[in-house]
Write a protein that holds these residues in place. Sequence first.
Motif, PDB file in Angstrom:
ATOM      1  N   ALA A 186       0.825  -1.208   0.000  1.00 32.41           N
ATOM      2  CA  ALA A 186       0.000   0.000   0.000  1.00 32.41           C
ATOM      3  C   ALA A 186       0.860   1.259   0.000  1.00 32.41           C
ATOM      4  CB  ALA A 186      -0.931  -0.006   1.225  1.00 32.41           C
ATOM      5  N   GLU A 187       1.935   1.224   0.757  1.00 34.84           N
ATOM      6  CA  GLU A 187       2.830   2.385   0.793  1.00 34.84           C
ATOM      7  C   GLU A 187       3.454   2.644  -0.576  1.00 34.84           C
ATOM      8  OE1 GLU A 187       4.352   2.199   5.458  1.00 34.84           O
ATOM      9  OE2 GLU A 187       5.432   1.100   3.902  1.00 34.84           O
ATOM     10  N   ALA A 188       3.925   1.562  -1.210  1.00 40.10           N
ATOM     11  CA  ALA A 188       4.552   1.743  -2.517  1.00 40.10           C
ATOM     12  C   ALA A 188       3.542   2.303  -3.511  1.00 40.10           C
ATOM     13  CB  ALA A 188       5.107   0.408  -3.003  1.00 40.10           C
ATOM     14  N   GLU A 189       2.311   1.795  -3.454  1.00 41.45           N
ATOM     15  CA  GLU A 189       1.301   2.299  -4.389  1.00 41.45           C
ATOM     16  C   GLU A 189       0.972   3.760  -4.102  1.00 41.45           C
ATOM     17  OE1 GLU A 189      -1.835  -0.601  -4.233  1.00 41.45           O
ATOM     18  OE2 GLU A 189      -0.693  -1.951  -5.558  1.00 41.45           O
ATOM     19  N   HIS A 190       0.923   4.071  -2.840  1.00 43.12           N
ATOM     20  CA  HIS A 190       0.640   5.452  -2.470  1.00 43.12           C
ATOM     21  C   HIS A 190       1.750   6.383  -2.958  1.00 43.12           C
ATOM     22  CE1 HIS A 190      -1.076   8.745  -0.180  1.00 43.12           C
ATOM     23  NE2 HIS A 190       0.163   9.044   0.188  1.00 43.12           N
ATOM     24  N   MET A 191       2.979   5.916  -2.836  1.00 45.48           N
ATOM     25  CA  MET A 191       4.107   6.732  -3.315  1.00 45.48           C
ATOM     26  C   MET A 191       3.975   7.004  -4.803  1.00 45.48           C
ATOM     27  SD  MET A 191       7.460   5.147  -1.563  1.00 45.48           S
ATOM     28  CE  MET A 191       7.638   5.043   0.182  1.00 45.48           C
ATOM     29  N   LEU A 192       3.632   5.961  -5.552  1.00 42.76           N
ATOM     30  CA  LEU A 192       3.483   6.148  -6.996  1.00 42.76           C
ATOM     31  C   LEU A 192       2.427   7.208  -7.294  1.00 42.76           C
ATOM     32  CD1 LEU A 192       3.699   2.548  -8.469  1.00 42.76           C
ATOM     33  CD2 LEU A 192       5.322   4.420  -8.819  1.00 42.76           C
ATOM     34  N   GLN A 193       1.350   7.150  -6.499  1.00 39.14           N
ATOM     35  CA  GLN A 193       0.309   8.173  -6.690  1.00 39.14           C
ATOM     36  C   GLN A 193       0.851   9.561  -6.412  1.00 39.14           C
ATOM     37  OE1 GLN A 193      -3.415   7.578  -4.646  1.00 39.14           O
ATOM     38  NE2 GLN A 193      -3.366   5.434  -5.262  1.00 39.14           N
ATOM     39  N   SER A 194       1.608   9.631  -5.316  1.00 38.16           N
ATOM     40  CA  SER A 194       2.169  10.939  -4.969  1.00 38.16           C
ATOM     41  C   SER A 194       3.134  11.434  -6.031  1.00 38.16           C
ATOM     42  CB  SER A 194       2.901  10.855  -3.631  1.00 38.16           C
ATOM     43  OG  SER A 194       2.033  10.342  -2.659  1.00 38.16           O
ATOM     44  N   MET A 195       3.796  10.489  -6.686  1.00 36.19           N
ATOM     45  CA  MET A 195       4.709  10.872  -7.767  1.00 36.19           C
ATOM     46  C   MET A 195       3.950  11.211  -9.035  1.00 36.19           C
ATOM     47  SD  MET A 195       7.401   7.742  -7.405  1.00 36.19           S
ATOM     48  CE  MET A 195       8.624   7.568  -6.119  1.00 36.19           C
ATOM     49  N   ARG A 196       2.629  11.047  -8.993  1.00 38.68           N
ATOM     50  CA  ARG A 196       1.776  11.235 -10.168  1.00 38.68           C
ATOM     51  C   ARG A 196       2.195  10.299 -11.290  1.00 38.68           C
ATOM     52  NH1 ARG A 196      -1.347  14.851  -8.562  1.00 38.68           N
ATOM     53  NH2 ARG A 196      -0.731  16.664  -7.343  1.00 38.68           N
ATOM     54  N   TYR A 197       2.463   9.095 -10.884  1.00 43.16           N
ATOM     55  CA  TYR A 197       2.826   8.096 -11.887  1.00 43.16           C
ATOM     56  C   TYR A 197       1.608   7.775 -12.753  1.00 43.16           C
ATOM     57  CZ  TYR A 197       3.876   3.743 -14.146  1.00 43.16           C
ATOM     58  OH  TYR A 197       4.045   2.787 -15.112  1.00 43.16           O
ATOM     59  N   ALA A 198       1.801   7.805 -14.041  1.00 40.15           N
ATOM     60  CA  ALA A 198       0.721   7.445 -14.962  1.00 40.15           C
ATOM     61  C   ALA A 198       1.146   6.200 -15.719  1.00 40.15           C
ATOM     62  CB  ALA A 198       0.464   8.587 -15.944  1.00 40.15           C
ATOM     63  N   GLY A 199       0.391   5.166 -15.558  1.00 37.91           N
ATOM     64  CA  GLY A 199       0.677   3.931 -16.280  1.00 37.91           C
ATOM     65  C   GLY A 199      -0.528   3.033 -16.086  1.00 37.91           C
ATOM     66  N   ASP A 200      -0.634   1.991 -16.857  1.00 35.47           N
ATOM     67  CA  ASP A 200      -1.804   1.128 -16.681  1.00 35.47           C
ATOM     68  C   ASP A 200      -1.617   0.241 -15.448  1.00 35.47           C
ATOM     69  OD1 ASP A 200      -0.233  -1.058 -17.372  1.00 35.47           O
ATOM     70  OD2 ASP A 200      -0.959  -1.134 -19.445  1.00 35.47           O
ATOM     71  N   ALA A 201      -2.612  -0.577 -15.173  1.00 34.75           N
ATOM     72  CA  ALA A 201      -2.623  -1.339 -13.920  1.00 34.75           C
ATOM     73  C   ALA A 201      -1.383  -2.223 -13.793  1.00 34.75           C
ATOM     74  CB  ALA A 201      -3.895  -2.184 -13.850  1.00 34.75           C
TER      75      ALA A 201
END
Lengths: 813, 271
Positions: free
Chosen positions: B236-251
């Motif tokens: 969950a933390e790693a996914e949250h970080m990606l969100q915070s980085m505004r990572y755009a990519g498919d699932a």
Amino acid sequence: MLGLPAQSKGKWGSPVTDQGIGARLLRKEDERYMRGRGQFVGDIRLAGMQEVAFVRSPLAHARIKGVRIPPAHRGRVFIAQDLTGVSAIRADTSLPGFKSSLQPVLAADKVRYVGELVALCIAPTRAEAEDVVGEIALDLDPLPVVADMLQARKPGAPMVHEHWGDNLYLTSAIDVDFEAVKAKAAVSVTKELRTSRQVMSPIEGRGVVAQWHSRLGQLIVHTSTQQPHIVRSGLAECLGLDEGQIRVVAPDVGGGFGYKGILLPEEIALAWATRKVGAPLRWIEDRRENLTANANCREHHYILSAYADAEGRLLALDCEATVDSGAYSAYPFSACLEAGQIASILPGVYDFPHYRCRAYSVATNKPPILPYRGVARTGVCFALEVTLDALARKLGSEPNHVRFKSLVRPEQMPFDNIAKRHFDSGDYPEALRRAIEAIGFAGVRERQRRGEPDGRRVGIGFAMYSEQAGHGTSVYAAWGIPFVPGHEAALARFTPDGGLELRIGAHSHGQGLETTLSQVAHSILGVPHERIRLVHGDTATTPYSTGTWGSRCMIMAGGAVAAACDELARRVLAIAAKLLQAKPEEVRLVAGEVVGPAGRIAVADVARTWYRRPQDLPGDVDPGGLEVTAGYKAKRDTGTFSYAAHAAVVAIDPETGELEIMDYVVVEDAGVLVNPMIADGQIIGGMAQGVGTALYEEMRFDAQGQPLAATLSDYLLPGPTEVPEVRIEHMETPSPYTRFGQKGLGEGGAIAPPAAITNAVNDALQGLGAELLVSPITPRRIVEAIARTRPPPQAPAAVESPPGPDGHGLPGA
Amino acid sequence: MKPVAFAYARPASVGEAAQMLAAEPGAKVLAGGQTLGPILNLRLAQPALLIDIARIPELAAVGEDADGATIGATVTHAAIEDGRVPDPTGGFLARVARGIAYRAVRTRGTIGGSLAHADPAADWLSCLSALGTQVYITGATGTRTLELDTFVRGTMETALAKDELLTAVRIPRFSPRARFGFHKICRKAGEFAEAIGVVAYDPESAIYRAVAGATNGRPLVLALRAGVAAKPFTVAEAEHMLQSMRYAGDAYERQLHAAALRRASELAFAP
Ligand SMILES: Cc1cc2nc3c(=O)[nH]c(=O)nc-3n(C[C@H](O)[C@H](O)[C@H](O)COP(=O)(O)OP(=O)(O)OC[C@H]3O[C@@H](n4cnc5c(N)ncnc54)[C@H](O)[C@@H]3O)c2cc1C
């Protein structure tokens, strides 16, 4: 009969010596290959030689309205209209309903795939030839593209060859009392499966050097081919020359796999142009041409149903198969080599009573599909063996349960299967039992119950196949493609100093024939291995042969070399008997010597006598001397069937989709092995390609027929670190029909890995409810298959805190 | 395929190279050629002049002081792998270098070439983004220094002007207590990355960064707030970080990048 020693007889009744049949000899040819001293087309330099680069179509389907050639390049750029007297390549089969495609050497009115040849450009170097290519402008009028074989089958799809009225080269069908199964079956499964388009990737691509030899009045074509004699026939047909006016030489060839078993438009174009410009011409295919335009293979789609009774015995298969054959029928094997064989290969190693199969060879705006190691079997084995595992899962049994219930049994051999294939010999259940034992099946199941500390999921999978090899006249006459193999010929002759020279019309490019045929000759004549030379690859110096394909050479060239050596032995014995003043029945050939009651004489001395001291020969000596060309055909020419059970253990990381092959076992039976080490090499090499099919290789095209990989960083091949160390066990059930009981085995290694690995993947993912029915199995496909089993995710949570100057928080941190 | 004809020059100094770049609009710099070579062969680049910088002494220079190390642009991956140059991270650079392609490529490929090419999947780009690296640049008219994040503008896009060379990178020194993790997910050995996760943590300088690399653009750098626990990230933390980085990519890509981040953190904080 030949007076071979009685002690230590091998399976075929002759001695296993350290240089004969059965010996694990190092390959002779590796001496030059491993030292970098091979000579390939790319090594050829001829005085005045010019280089060729081609203008290839940038569009998948278009009318050619014009080709603009800058005036400065006149005389070194040629287009279709220049090729007067050159016919298109025509590779028809006589199968009823086949629709013919004419593959132009250079596209004339229409282009039908990206990469199709449009113009040939000549310059002193390849780089300059490419400069010229860059200055040729094509005026193309785009047409609607059909790049997907299932779309291509639908009414109203754009047509690759308009006059056909559809996009079907051929529809093949078989029905053996299929409907009756419905009343009998207790269970059935239906699966839709797909194998991707691949690109054959020999280390050496194609290459051609063409020159017109004015003294001989001969076109000499050096080309990287598996079939020099077939290329000669094809060139003669297309160029309107006598075959005697053409000499085709295949020097060292850096891997064939089927890709070098094709008559190329490039070969014809260079052969024509070298006469036109009066200079030798060379074209060396680059990896981009290889990937995007030339070496396409294997693209199958299946809807396959399997029916079984309650005990798990297979009752029927029902299949609709589609193969994307691309834009043209390739010479000589035709556009139907894959789909046209599916119906006869699909029953595999099983015995079942009801069967239906329809297979469509479909034309699309993609490069012609070519035969690749395993031809059709890799896809068929994948479809069948993956479906059988699904059937077993539905029955709630272990996958091999269905196999054991349904395999052809040894006591049924020889066996005519439901598609009228004649299996010559073997013990299929035993191969499977040994594979189960060798892979440690029970141990893997136990490990699965314990689970992996790293969260990976382990799976085990099996697959079986049989591989028809060395099939001849009867099979190919029915097929009716441009050649039909008949008797295979070999020439054997002693040199005056007692060495032995063998000449065959097939070609050796990795198979090790320079070694194995020497072993065959040694077993009969006892000539030391190092005194035996194999000459091959040149139509001027070798007997006619359809070449190296279909795992036929050990059977056919091996049989022919043996026939020639048998006759040489007879003549040697006759001469030696006189020289030893013995009766013919009193002399025997032992380890390179003729032994009589009161003396012995070395075979080399007999040779010397024939050539150098004919005054010592008896008056009634066979005037044919010590040079023999003999023909050979197997006792039955429907082919040998080698077979194998493959077993794979994989571990999958469900988070990333990464897959590791943890163990791989092959138990195979190719009859009597002439050189078990070379047999192992064939299996390992095939296996590497099978891993490529299973996990890496995929040439994708977009809807406009544009290939989506142009380099090997986009088209992934397995490397040494991706190919597992395979454990191989041999069984050696002789074929009743061949000279030594040998069977062909060149392709098998590439047939079963996609099926075995996919079954292992599906075993691993079973607990998650995910199943993969497509090759290659990529990490993305694994992850997405697992994701599909989950309920759709909720909308992603909003970012909790917008990024601030001092960084970000972590939830709960 | 073969390259178009080009002229070839081997300047003796950075200044001379920059002058040549300024004078010939069709010029291109050649360092190790491990990227440019294939690009030339495919005719994706058709330069009139190749300026070979591989033997300019000042570009191969390295230096080190209390605050960090300077590594010249033409230092090869292999030299870093072998520890032949200063490593202010105490061995992390060598570990990353070892994972680039295979040895033959590493023997020629250079750190400067890798950054100048700015392929998002390149190992150095992600690794050095986590370390607070600066890039030294020399042009025909002068020199300047940029933070790596400003230097890289996007996929194969940098702040280098036509007449400029990347001359060196400056990597700050980390304390002996610093922890690093680098995890690359790729299809096969020697292949470019599908996802890269990097974690750099130094309790003494209060540096704590996570980088998601091999994305569709430049590396995504997240400076983690002081006080965030120095321990492996949860999913969950790693996914949250990606969100915070505004990572755009498919699932799938998101899952891969989250895994790379998580595994990098596991490597960093392995006991
Ligand atoms: C098979 C293979 C696999 C690879 N795998 C990986 C991998 O796994 N990870 C990875 O990170 N990389 C990988 N690479 C790329 C490799 O690391 C290259 O070395 C690197 O990308 C470029 O460095 P170079 O010195 O070869 O640069 P070059 O190819 O010489 O140049 C690359 C580009 O940068 C420019 N350039 C070079 N130096 C300078 C400079 N000092 N100033 C301004 N511009 C400059 C050039 O003009 C050119 O445009 C791989 C390469 C190959 C061939």
